[in-house]
Motif scaffolding. Sequence first.
Motif, PDB file in Angstrom:
ATOM      1  N   GLU A 248      32.557  25.689  -0.047  1.00  0.00           N
ATOM      2  CA  GLU A 248      33.552  24.843  -0.713  1.00  0.00           C
ATOM      3  C   GLU A 248      33.779  25.321  -2.153  1.00  0.00           C
ATOM      4  OE1 GLU A 248      32.972  20.504   1.464  1.00  0.00           O
ATOM      5  OE2 GLU A 248      31.817  20.952  -0.342  1.00  0.00           O
ATOM      6  N   VAL A 249      35.047  25.306  -2.565  1.00  0.00           N
ATOM      7  CA  VAL A 249      35.424  25.693  -3.932  1.00  0.00           C
ATOM      8  C   VAL A 249      36.210  24.517  -4.538  1.00  0.00           C
ATOM      9  CG1 VAL A 249      36.642  27.353  -5.375  1.00  0.00           C
ATOM     10  CG2 VAL A 249      35.494  28.132  -3.272  1.00  0.00           C
ATOM     11  N   TRP A 250      35.835  24.136  -5.769  1.00  0.00           N
ATOM     12  CA  TRP A 250      36.450  22.982  -6.412  1.00  0.00           C
ATOM     13  C   TRP A 250      36.307  23.107  -7.934  1.00  0.00           C
ATOM     14  CZ3 TRP A 250      32.705  19.416  -8.540  1.00  0.00           C
ATOM     15  CH2 TRP A 250      31.365  19.704  -8.172  1.00  0.00           C
ATOM     16  N   VAL A 251      36.946  22.151  -8.681  1.00  0.00           N
ATOM     17  CA  VAL A 251      36.960  22.174 -10.154  1.00  0.00           C
ATOM     18  C   VAL A 251      36.256  20.915 -10.653  1.00  0.00           C
ATOM     19  CG1 VAL A 251      38.371  22.262 -12.225  1.00  0.00           C
ATOM     20  CG2 VAL A 251      39.115  23.484 -10.157  1.00  0.00           C
ATOM     21  N   ARG A 252      35.393  21.088 -11.653  1.00  0.00           N
ATOM     22  CA  ARG A 252      34.617  19.973 -12.196  1.00  0.00           C
ATOM     23  C   ARG A 252      34.854  19.850 -13.708  1.00  0.00           C
ATOM     24  NH1 ARG A 252      28.189  20.516 -12.308  1.00  0.00           N
ATOM     25  NH2 ARG A 252      28.801  21.828 -14.083  1.00  0.00           N
ATOM     26  N   LEU A 253      35.066  18.606 -14.174  1.00  0.00           N
ATOM     27  CA  LEU A 253      35.203  18.317 -15.614  1.00  0.00           C
ATOM     28  C   LEU A 253      33.830  17.993 -16.190  1.00  0.00           C
ATOM     29  CD1 LEU A 253      37.228  17.918 -17.994  1.00  0.00           C
ATOM     30  CD2 LEU A 253      37.248  15.473 -17.374  1.00  0.00           C
ATOM     31  N   PHE A 254      33.526  18.640 -17.323  1.00  0.00           N
ATOM     32  CA  PHE A 254      32.208  18.455 -17.924  1.00  0.00           C
ATOM     33  C   PHE A 254      32.043  17.021 -18.420  1.00  0.00           C
ATOM     34  CE2 PHE A 254      28.807  19.241 -21.005  1.00  0.00           C
ATOM     35  CZ  PHE A 254      27.965  20.059 -20.260  1.00  0.00           C
ATOM     36  N   LYS A 255      30.806  16.536 -18.383  1.00  0.00           N
ATOM     37  CA  LYS A 255      30.536  15.147 -18.783  1.00  0.00           C
ATOM     38  C   LYS A 255      30.678  14.965 -20.302  1.00  0.00           C
ATOM     39  CE  LYS A 255      25.531  15.984 -18.697  1.00  0.00           C
ATOM     40  NZ  LYS A 255      24.241  15.562 -18.111  1.00  0.00           N
ATOM     41  N   GLY A 256      30.790  13.698 -20.759  1.00  0.00           N
ATOM     42  CA  GLY A 256      31.219  13.389 -22.117  1.00  0.00           C
ATOM     43  C   GLY A 256      30.144  13.425 -23.170  1.00  0.00           C
ATOM     44  N   GLU A 257      29.516  14.571 -23.420  1.00  0.00           N
ATOM     45  CA  GLU A 257      28.659  14.699 -24.583  1.00  0.00           C
ATOM     46  C   GLU A 257      29.518  14.713 -25.850  1.00  0.00           C
ATOM     47  OE1 GLU A 257      26.292  18.154 -24.000  1.00  0.00           O
ATOM     48  OE2 GLU A 257      25.066  17.269 -22.396  1.00  0.00           O
TER      49      GLU A 257
END
Length: 284
Positions: A248-257
């Motif tokens: 599986e290939v997908w896009v992830r948004l980094f968490k809010g540090e």
Amino acid sequence: MLQMMQVCGGRGMPLPVVSVGLLLLVCAKWAEPYRTPHPEEDQDRYDPRDYRQETDYHRDNSERRRTECKRCCDPVEEPLQYGSNYPQYQVVPQINITILKGEKGEVGQRGSYGKTGKIGQMGPRGPHGLKGTKGSIGTPGEPCKSYYAAFSVGRKKALHSNDYYQTLVFDTELVNLYGHFNMFTGKFFCYVPGIYFFSLNVHTWNQKETYLHVMKNEQEMAILYAQPSDRSIMQSQSLMLELERDDEVWVRLFKGERENAVFSDDFDTYITFSGHLIKAKSEG
């Protein structure tokens, strides 16, 4: 003899008388019979006791031969012949064994195999053989099968970071060949193993950071990053990946540090994610 005649003549005896006497003497000497040097040994002296002993001896031998156990294949003893001083020879027939050869027998059963011998050394390479004849044409093969996989999706809504990672889900389907991209999960599912090309395009938010990952399963493969700026810009990332079945290939948004976001205005498509198959694994 001449001397005797002279002596007798000298004594007054007439010569004719002397001659006749000498002739008679010579004839008597020649007529005397021949005598052996040992006359007492040549004469057979008959003794009844000797005959009786010899008879008893032969009788005992005959009785002993009758009582002894003999095989039928033993040679028969012939009785001695009396009055013969010469040795008796027994005639033994000789048989040529070659003429008594029987017929050829049947073939016997085959024996068991012997133990395997040691492997010998490899011999020298032989000469090249003659070129063979051209073979016949084979049956037609199956037609070449081509494999395809491609997708292109977009997003019209902005997304801000949170305390956890967020999957970038798309709301616009531009191309989705065979439905390999799942619009609900925001992930591309690999059905055809091979080499793929992917590209990601986003619009940054002014005065905010943009930080995303292109993911393969749960592994980070590439980063799309933009520092905070007074103005928003378009940012892109592209790469090729070798995928296996069910990847599986997908896009992830980094968490809010820190404040992190991607821009969109709900009317235009500012965010796109695309991919397609370059070469299937089955093609070699």
